[in-house]
Design an enzyme around this catalytic site. Structure first.
Site, PDB file in Angstrom:
ATOM      1  N   SER A 165       0.838  -1.196   0.000  1.00  0.00           N
ATOM      2  CA  SER A 165       0.000   0.000   0.000  1.00  0.00           C
ATOM      3  C   SER A 165       0.872   1.245   0.000  1.00  0.00           C
ATOM      4  O   SER A 165       1.964   1.243   0.587  1.00  0.00           O
ATOM      5  CB  SER A 165      -0.904   0.029   1.233  1.00  0.00           C
ATOM      6  OG  SER A 165      -1.590   1.260   1.339  1.00  0.00           O
TER       7      SER A 165
ATOM      8  N   TYR B 143      -1.081  -0.526   9.970  1.00  0.00           N
ATOM      9  CA  TYR B 143      -1.258  -0.914   8.572  1.00  0.00           C
ATOM     10  C   TYR B 143      -0.044  -0.516   7.730  1.00  0.00           C
ATOM     11  O   TYR B 143       0.461  -1.304   6.922  1.00  0.00           O
ATOM     12  CB  TYR B 143      -2.528  -0.251   8.055  1.00  0.00           C
ATOM     13  CG  TYR B 143      -2.874  -0.513   6.613  1.00  0.00           C
ATOM     14  CD1 TYR B 143      -3.353  -1.767   6.212  1.00  0.00           C
ATOM     15  CD2 TYR B 143      -2.764   0.487   5.658  1.00  0.00           C
ATOM     16  CE1 TYR B 143      -3.702  -2.004   4.884  1.00  0.00           C
ATOM     17  CE2 TYR B 143      -3.113   0.255   4.337  1.00  0.00           C
ATOM     18  CZ  TYR B 143      -3.566  -0.986   3.958  1.00  0.00           C
ATOM     19  OH  TYR B 143      -3.922  -1.210   2.645  1.00  0.00           O
TER      20      TYR B 143
ATOM     21  N   LYS C  25       2.452  -3.021   5.743  1.00  0.00           N
ATOM     22  CA  LYS C  25       2.508  -2.974   4.279  1.00  0.00           C
ATOM     23  C   LYS C  25       3.912  -2.673   3.760  1.00  0.00           C
ATOM     24  O   LYS C  25       4.301  -3.166   2.699  1.00  0.00           O
ATOM     25  CB  LYS C  25       1.505  -1.951   3.751  1.00  0.00           C
ATOM     26  CG  LYS C  25       0.051  -2.409   3.846  1.00  0.00           C
ATOM     27  CD  LYS C  25      -0.172  -3.736   3.142  1.00  0.00           C
ATOM     28  CE  LYS C  25      -1.626  -4.031   2.880  1.00  0.00           C
ATOM     29  NZ  LYS C  25      -1.832  -5.377   2.286  1.00  0.00           N
TER      30      LYS C  25
END
Length: 306
Positions: free
Chosen positions: A154, A167, A171
């Site tokens: 991401s 997150y 990622k």
């Protein structure tokens, strides 16, 4: 192999395939001739188990198209679950050619409010999950001397985003994991690549809208459908993509990007070695023009998707 069915004879495991990007990739893989293991835990956005219907529904969709698929409800965060997915692929279809590590959860909040549990849960699914499925598949791939791992990273990790420390860390970790796998397994013709997808899905639907600018960004994202991600993922899974490894791509509607990977951008040298004073007076002033700004993904990808 035909142009219409470039994945004839291939077997693909897609994690988190009950909806969104995973579902789109699973359906398009079946249309391209692949047999598909449709994995989905049937969990809510924050990772709590709800129902296994999502995977079953996608299998039904594939079968209605005339394709072959089986449902799997194991968790990528569980090493034994990952092994069971891979075993189900080989038991059902005799081999495994590609894994799309798509499963994910979100627990967004600002860092000073983030709990250990919120950090741990997200890293377990995204980073450990990618490790678990890749590690289980690696044994099959090495024996076959072929295989493709496709990981979802991401721009939240590659560039940065607010309120996503868990997150983002996971990622960016996935990107490094992919590069290491590409290096370690190259001798067995196993390749590993990443895609940073821009698409409206259940995960992105949780983005907080607290300003007109954020609302505008979300509205732009709604135009980016999950189906746009599938062609690149499936090319990387195909024999035609066998020479691509260790790369990071991004897909944003009809745009495709090759993302940079960290490399030195500027250097300074001090013949007598550095001390605090020379760092302050010489090193930092020389390096400062090349500093990265404190920007977020939306600052870098600031134009409307086309």
């Amino acid at each position: 192999m035909s142009d219409q069915h470039p994945l004839d004879g291939k077997v693909i495991l897609v994690t988190g395939a009950g909806g969104g990007i995973g579902r789109a990739i699973a359906l398009e893989a079946a249309k391209a001739g692949a047999s598909v293991v449709v994995n989905d835990l049937g969990a809510s956005l924050d990772g709590k188990r709800e129902s296994s219907e999502a995977a079953d529904n996608v299998v039904s969709e594939i079968e209605k198209l005339g394709g072959k698929a089986v449902a799997n409800g194991d968790s990528v965060a569980d090493p034994d679950g990952a092994k069971a997915m891979v075993k189900q692929a080989t038991d059902s279809f005799g081999r495994l050619d590609a894994v799309v590590n798509n499963a994910g959860i979100l627990r967004d909040c600002f860092f000073h409010k983030m709990t250990y549990e919120d950090f741990d849960a997200v890293v377990k699914v995204h980073l450990y999950g990618s490790f678990n499925t890749s590690r289980a598949a690696a044994d099959v791939f090495r024996q076959q001397e072929s295989g493709s791992l496709i990981h979802m990273t991401s721009t939240s990790g590659l560039i940065g985003n607010l309120a996503q420390a868990n997150y983002s860390a996971a990622k960016l970790g996935v990107a490094s994991l992919s590069k290491s796998i590409a290096l370690d397994l190259a001798r067995w013709n196993v390749r590993s690549n990443c895609i940073a997808p821009f698409a409206w899905s259940r995960m992105t639907s949780s983005i907080k809208v607290d300003s007109p600018e954020q609302e505008e960004r979300v509205n732009r994202m709604k135009e980016m459908v999950p189906e746009k991600i599938a062609p690149l993922a499936l090319h990387l899974a195909s024999d035609e993509g066998a020479d691509i490894t260790g790369q990071i791509f991004a897909v944003r509607n009809n745009e495709m990007f090759l993302m940079s990977q960290p490399r030195p951008v500027r250097s300074v040298h001090h013949g007598d070695g550095w001390d605090i004073e020379s760092v302050r007076k010489q090193a930092i002033p020389a390096l400062r023009p090349s500093f990265q700004p404190l920007d977020v993904s939306g600052d870098v990808f600031c134009w409307d998707p086309v």
